[in-house]
Write a protein that holds these residues in place. Structure first.
Motif, PDB file in Angstrom:
ATOM      1  N   GLN A  83       4.917  -2.934  -8.403  1.00 13.15           N
ATOM      2  CA  GLN A  83       4.352  -2.549  -9.505  1.00 13.15           C
ATOM      3  C   GLN A  83       4.191  -3.450 -10.631  1.00 13.15           C
ATOM      4  OE1 GLN A  83       2.608   0.651  -9.487  1.00 13.15           O
ATOM      5  NE2 GLN A  83       1.677  -0.138 -11.449  1.00 13.15           N
ATOM      6  N   LYS A  84       5.593  -4.209 -10.840  1.00 12.48           N
ATOM      7  CA  LYS A  84       5.594  -5.152 -11.817  1.00 12.48           C
ATOM      8  C   LYS A  84       4.790  -6.165 -11.762  1.00 12.48           C
ATOM      9  CE  LYS A  84       9.278  -7.978 -13.959  1.00 12.48           C
ATOM     10  NZ  LYS A  84      10.760  -8.397 -14.070  1.00 12.48           N
ATOM     11  N   SER A  85       4.541  -6.662 -10.589  1.00 14.63           N
ATOM     12  CA  SER A  85       3.696  -7.889 -10.438  1.00 14.63           C
ATOM     13  C   SER A  85       2.143  -7.509 -10.753  1.00 14.63           C
ATOM     14  CB  SER A  85       3.766  -8.212  -8.780  1.00 14.63           C
ATOM     15  OG  SER A  85       4.698  -8.643  -8.755  1.00 14.63           O
ATOM     16  N   ILE A  86       1.911  -6.152 -10.441  1.00 11.40           N
ATOM     17  CA  ILE A  86       0.506  -5.593 -10.603  1.00 11.40           C
ATOM     18  C   ILE A  86       0.255  -5.317 -12.145  1.00 11.40           C
ATOM     19  CG2 ILE A  86      -0.685  -3.321 -10.317  1.00 11.40           C
ATOM     20  CD1 ILE A  86       0.264  -3.140  -7.713  1.00 11.40           C
ATOM     21  N   SER A  87       1.293  -5.065 -12.744  1.00 11.54           N
ATOM     22  CA  SER A  87       1.057  -4.665 -14.335  1.00 11.54           C
ATOM     23  C   SER A  87       1.105  -6.078 -15.051  1.00 11.54           C
ATOM     24  CB  SER A  87       2.517  -3.987 -14.901  1.00 11.54           C
ATOM     25  OG  SER A  87       2.600  -2.760 -14.306  1.00 11.54           O
ATOM     26  N   LYS A  88       1.512  -7.196 -14.401  1.00 12.53           N
ATOM     27  CA  LYS A  88       1.555  -8.469 -15.079  1.00 12.53           C
ATOM     28  C   LYS A  88      -0.055  -8.890 -14.696  1.00 12.53           C
ATOM     29  CE  LYS A  88       3.180 -13.241 -14.539  1.00 12.53           C
ATOM     30  NZ  LYS A  88       4.012 -14.280 -13.624  1.00 12.53           N
ATOM     31  N   ALA A  89      -0.560  -8.696 -13.554  1.00 19.13           N
ATOM     32  CA  ALA A  89      -1.736  -9.309 -13.266  1.00 19.13           C
ATOM     33  C   ALA A  89      -2.861  -8.402 -14.109  1.00 19.13           C
ATOM     34  CB  ALA A  89      -2.052  -8.691 -11.713  1.00 19.13           C
ATOM     35  N   VAL A  90      -2.664  -7.428 -14.426  1.00 19.12           N
ATOM     36  CA  VAL A  90      -3.530  -6.378 -15.438  1.00 19.12           C
ATOM     37  C   VAL A  90      -3.513  -7.047 -16.756  1.00 19.12           C
ATOM     38  CG1 VAL A  90      -3.663  -4.198 -16.673  1.00 19.12           C
ATOM     39  CG2 VAL A  90      -3.237  -4.307 -14.119  1.00 19.12           C
ATOM     40  N   GLY A  91      -2.361  -7.346 -17.326  1.00 17.73           N
ATOM     41  CA  GLY A  91      -2.370  -8.250 -18.543  1.00 17.73           C
ATOM     42  C   GLY A  91      -3.039  -9.584 -18.462  1.00 17.73           C
ATOM     43  N   GLN A  92      -2.928 -10.298 -17.481  1.00 13.03           N
ATOM     44  CA  GLN A  92      -3.711 -11.471 -17.166  1.00 13.03           C
ATOM     45  C   GLN A  92      -5.254 -11.158 -17.488  1.00 13.03           C
ATOM     46  OE1 GLN A  92      -1.784 -12.846 -13.764  1.00 13.03           O
ATOM     47  NE2 GLN A  92      -0.555 -14.247 -14.845  1.00 13.03           N
ATOM     48  N   LEU A  93      -5.746 -10.048 -16.632  1.00 14.67           N
ATOM     49  CA  LEU A  93      -7.141  -9.763 -16.519  1.00 14.67           C
ATOM     50  C   LEU A  93      -7.474  -9.522 -17.720  1.00 14.67           C
ATOM     51  CD1 LEU A  93      -6.968  -7.875 -13.042  1.00 14.67           C
ATOM     52  CD2 LEU A  93      -8.103  -9.901 -13.388  1.00 14.67           C
TER      53      LEU A  93
ATOM     54  N   VAL B 145     -10.463  -3.038 -18.323  1.00 17.59           N
ATOM     55  CA  VAL B 145      -9.225  -3.270 -17.360  1.00 17.59           C
ATOM     56  C   VAL B 145      -8.592  -1.868 -17.473  1.00 17.59           C
ATOM     57  CG1 VAL B 145      -7.545  -4.049 -16.040  1.00 17.59           C
ATOM     58  CG2 VAL B 145      -9.505  -5.770 -17.363  1.00 17.59           C
ATOM     59  N   THR B 146      -8.449  -0.846 -16.357  1.00 17.78           N
ATOM     60  CA  THR B 146      -7.829   0.184 -16.355  1.00 17.78           C
ATOM     61  C   THR B 146      -7.188   0.588 -15.025  1.00 17.78           C
ATOM     62  OG1 THR B 146      -9.527   1.522 -17.779  1.00 17.78           O
ATOM     63  CG2 THR B 146      -7.714   2.615 -16.652  1.00 17.78           C
ATOM     64  N   LEU B 147      -5.785   0.736 -15.234  1.00 20.99           N
ATOM     65  CA  LEU B 147      -5.180   0.817 -13.903  1.00 20.99           C
ATOM     66  C   LEU B 147      -4.683   2.208 -13.644  1.00 20.99           C
ATOM     67  CD1 LEU B 147      -3.477  -0.451 -11.502  1.00 20.99           C
ATOM     68  CD2 LEU B 147      -1.394  -0.829 -13.122  1.00 20.99           C
ATOM     69  N   ARG B 148      -4.816   2.870 -12.709  1.00 15.66           N
ATOM     70  CA  ARG B 148      -4.200   4.401 -12.147  1.00 15.66           C
ATOM     71  C   ARG B 148      -3.715   4.379 -11.029  1.00 15.66           C
ATOM     72  NH1 ARG B 148      -9.818   4.759 -13.744  1.00 15.66           N
ATOM     73  NH2 ARG B 148     -10.454   5.778 -15.768  1.00 15.66           N
ATOM     74  N   GLN B 149      -2.218   4.313 -10.968  1.00 17.34           N
ATOM     75  CA  GLN B 149      -1.496   4.358  -9.957  1.00 17.34           C
ATOM     76  C   GLN B 149      -1.607   2.914  -9.306  1.00 17.34           C
ATOM     77  OE1 GLN B 149       0.886   6.649  -9.117  1.00 17.34           O
ATOM     78  NE2 GLN B 149      -0.055   8.078 -10.580  1.00 17.34           N
ATOM     79  N   ARG B 150      -2.426   2.642  -8.339  1.00 15.90           N
ATOM     80  CA  ARG B 150      -2.553   1.358  -7.588  1.00 15.90           C
ATOM     81  C   ARG B 150      -4.041   1.049  -7.603  1.00 15.90           C
ATOM     82  NH1 ARG B 150       2.017  -1.103  -5.839  1.00 15.90           N
ATOM     83  NH2 ARG B 150       3.834   0.301  -5.868  1.00 15.90           N
ATOM     84  N   ARG B 151      -4.799   1.757  -8.376  1.00 19.07           N
ATOM     85  CA  ARG B 151      -6.111   1.779  -8.432  1.00 19.07           C
ATOM     86  C   ARG B 151      -6.729   1.087  -9.587  1.00 19.07           C
ATOM     87  NH1 ARG B 151      -9.703   6.343  -6.168  1.00 19.07           N
ATOM     88  NH2 ARG B 151      -9.160   5.319  -4.413  1.00 19.07           N
TER      89      ARG B 151
END
Length: 335
Positions: free
Chosen positions: A244-254, A263-269
């Protein structure tokens, strides 16, 4: 020109049907169907789909225009032409006192098939539609799914080149529907099909072309890809797997990429909206690189707003809007 026409399986020219001089069921429909097409015939109730099918089958006479099937004019007297077509109506009905074997044998004899031809073909079809265990039972005891499979067998008895199936998955349970769709995919490799269906997910899965009728008029004909391409393209949903931490980091980069508008993250979608004027493949490549750098697995990706159902609804809504505008527009009245 004649040589091109002869290659078409179905060609309608300005096809029009008016019932009792007051109900316009079909209005100036010109449509072509090439060999190998699996055409999804779509439209709201009362759009003219059933009338269109009956005219193609020669069961009704057109008020104006005409139908050619395999390059030959179709009329109510074209019995030999209809022998090349396998038809399944909505909710097919069969004689309750017969069994699958007696009914199919009866239909085969109507086609004029000899005993040596019809017996092995009948046996092969009963096996192919998985009715072998029910072949000696009364049709009156059949479920909706079994009745649908018998209809398929009957439509294939004369080894037709064109199949016209009206709502073939109507009323089927999940397992029977899946079996029907797999059969359609198999038949699509060797025959031309016209499928009339209200289940647009079925159309999305098995058809490669679509024709949309609304209020008797043809408002779209083309490939399924062209139909879906009429609406928004650059909106995607990605299902992810990873820390989850890696996904959050990727969202920030996107979010830092200027051509990604949302860019919207809902759970892992992950929901991504891209700029409309950007080359989506180039931008998606950057998205995939960021996911890879963060060791995130892409489970699936879907294009939002490009499913057949959404494209169809958008198309019909726009046509209804134009119709309303035409009806009440002073300019239209002046014309």
């Amino acid at each position: 020109m004649a040589e091109v026409d002869s290659e078409l399986v179905v060609e309608t020219t300005h096809l029009t049907k008016i019932y009792q001089n007051r109900q316009i069921a079909l209005n100036d429909v010109s449509l072509t169907i090439e060999p190998g097409s699996v055409l999804g015939l779509l439209g709201p109730n009362g759009a003219g789909k059933t009338t269109f099918l009956r005219l193609v089958l020669g069961l009704h006479r057109p008020t104006a225009g005409g139908v050619r099937v395999f390059g030959t004019p179709m009329t109510p007297n074209s019995a030999m032409l209809r022998r090349r077509i396998g038809y399944i109506p909505t909710n097919p009905q069969f004689p309750k006192g017969m069994t699958p074997i007696t009914y199919l044998d009866y239909v085969a004899r109507l086609y004029g098939l000899s005993r040596d031809t019809r017996k092995p073909r009948l046996a092969n079809l009963i096996r192919a539609v998985d009715l072998l265990g029910e072949s000696g039972n009364s049709i009156s005891q059949f479920s909706i799914g079994m009745t649908a499979r018998l209809a398929v067998a009957a439509s294939l008895l004369n080894e037709p080149d064109l199949l016209i199936w009206d709502e073939p998955t109507h009323g089927l349970d999940i397992e029977a529907r899946r079996s029907m769709l797999e059969l359609i995919k198999k038949l699509a490799s060797e025959k031309t099909l016209i499928l009339c269906s209200h289940n647009l997910s079925d159309v999305d899965e098995v058809c490669n072309h679509a024709a949309v009728l609304a209020q008797g008029k043809l408002i779209f004909q083309g490939t399924l890809t062209e139909l879906k391409g009429r609406i928004r393209k650059n909106h995607y949903e990605l299902d992810l797997e990873g820390d989850q931490k890696s996904i959050s980091k990727a969202v920030g980069q996107l979010k830092a990429i200027k051509d990604i508008q949302q860019v919207t993250l809902r759970q892992r979608r992950l929901d991504l909206k891209l700029s409309e004027d950007i080359l989506n493949s180039q931008l998606l490549a950057s998205v995939f690189n960021i996911l890879n750098e963060n060791k995130i697995v892409l489970v699936s990706i879907r294009s939002v707003g490009q499913q057949t159902e959404q494209a169809y609804l958008d198309l019909v809504e726009k046509e209804e809007s134009r119709g309303f505008t035409r009806l009440y527009s002073p300019q239209a009245e002046a014309a």
